[in-house]
Design a protein around this motif. Sequence first.
Motif, PDB file in Angstrom:
ATOM      1  N   ALA A 114      79.290 -48.889   7.295  1.00  0.00           N
ATOM      2  CA  ALA A 114      79.293 -47.446   7.559  1.00  0.00           C
ATOM      3  C   ALA A 114      79.833 -47.134   8.943  1.00  0.00           C
ATOM      4  O   ALA A 114      80.584 -46.175   9.131  1.00  0.00           O
ATOM      5  N   ARG A 117      83.619 -47.573   9.082  1.00  0.00           N
ATOM      6  CA  ARG A 117      84.343 -46.542   8.353  1.00  0.00           C
ATOM      7  C   ARG A 117      84.168 -45.153   8.958  1.00  0.00           C
ATOM      8  O   ARG A 117      84.844 -44.217   8.544  1.00  0.00           O
ATOM      9  N   ALA A 118      83.273 -45.042   9.939  1.00  0.00           N
ATOM     10  CA  ALA A 118      82.994 -43.727  10.517  1.00  0.00           C
ATOM     11  C   ALA A 118      84.128 -43.284  11.426  1.00  0.00           C
ATOM     12  O   ALA A 118      84.721 -44.083  12.142  1.00  0.00           O
ATOM     13  N   PRO A 158      74.522 -45.380  12.782  1.00  0.00           N
ATOM     14  CA  PRO A 158      75.393 -44.990  11.665  1.00  0.00           C
ATOM     15  C   PRO A 158      74.929 -43.727  10.957  1.00  0.00           C
ATOM     16  O   PRO A 158      75.752 -42.968  10.451  1.00  0.00           O
ATOM     17  N   THR A 159      73.619 -43.476  10.926  1.00  0.00           N
ATOM     18  CA  THR A 159      73.116 -42.230  10.335  1.00  0.00           C
ATOM     19  C   THR A 159      73.630 -41.026  11.116  1.00  0.00           C
ATOM     20  O   THR A 159      74.094 -40.037  10.545  1.00  0.00           O
ATOM     21  N   LEU A 161      76.247 -40.947  13.017  1.00  0.00           N
ATOM     22  CA  LEU A 161      77.701 -40.879  12.894  1.00  0.00           C
ATOM     23  C   LEU A 161      78.124 -40.289  11.558  1.00  0.00           C
ATOM     24  O   LEU A 161      78.961 -39.378  11.501  1.00  0.00           O
ATOM     25  N   LYS A 162      77.547 -40.798  10.475  1.00  0.00           N
ATOM     26  CA  LYS A 162      78.016 -40.457   9.134  1.00  0.00           C
ATOM     27  C   LYS A 162      77.334 -39.214   8.572  1.00  0.00           C
ATOM     28  O   LYS A 162      78.000 -38.296   8.092  1.00  0.00           O
ATOM     29  N   GLY A 165      77.213 -36.460  11.863  1.00  0.00           N
ATOM     30  CA  GLY A 165      78.538 -36.148  12.367  1.00  0.00           C
ATOM     31  C   GLY A 165      78.665 -36.103  13.868  1.00  0.00           C
ATOM     32  O   GLY A 165      79.534 -35.411  14.404  1.00  0.00           O
ATOM     33  N   ARG A 229      82.161 -48.853  18.536  1.00  0.00           N
ATOM     34  CA  ARG A 229      81.804 -48.897  17.118  1.00  0.00           C
ATOM     35  C   ARG A 229      82.053 -50.281  16.541  1.00  0.00           C
ATOM     36  O   ARG A 229      81.244 -50.824  15.790  1.00  0.00           O
TER      37      ARG A 229
END
Length: 249
Positions: A114, A117-118, A158-159, A161-162, A165, A229
């Motif tokens: 994740a 890919r962010a 990642p939470t 980031l994805k 936002g 990242r």
Amino acid sequence: MSALVLALAAGAVVGLALGALGGGGGVLAVPALIYLLGVEPAAAATASLIIVVVTSAAGLLAHARDGGVRWGTGALLAAAGLIPAALGGAVAGSLPPALLTGAFGIVAGAAAVAVLRAGDPAEPGPVRGGPAVTAGAGAGLGAVTGVLGVGGGFLAVPTLLKAVGLPMRTAVGTALLVVTLNSLAALTTRAGAAAGLDWAVVAPFTGAAILGAWDGKRLAGRVRSATLRRIFAYLLLGVAALMVLDGAL
């Protein structure tokens, strides 16, 4: 190599990870305490929480001075996960250790993907999806954190980031708020266990981690977000591989 030197070296690495990446402290501290310093697993979990609480708070203050913390988002993310974390902790007690270890590795690997890919939204960037999405993400994060028994920074980044936002640097600072609150809440349930800890190991480990967190914060300000990242994701992939292998043996 003496226990003091090992504690200082391990603490510096843990602090660097927390300060620069907003997570990975508990993931690194527990195996360091067990395999390098000979601490029993139960005591290592309690010691790790103490180290992570103090170090994350120090890193949080450093990021906050630069305006790199979304206080409302972080508080909501942490608060939404409190009850799921408690329920997850209750469930974890009935699960085989090998299953928990393997699950830890799988979740860490998924989080690494994740992160890779962010994207990196431009600062300040709107919060994606609003409070409902943030609360939902926090509840899921809390459940997984409760089951796996870590502070949750390696999942919070990642939470943020994805699902939320946030840009990488803001996600790091905000994740430190989540880690501090989650770890402090978990530590209150282990208050009695702290009395039996070897403070000759825990104290220098914590001191070195605090200094490492400040260095990590400076490193985060000098390195591109995309590079941070990738570093964070590769750290997670390495941990994931080790944990899945350990769980399979």
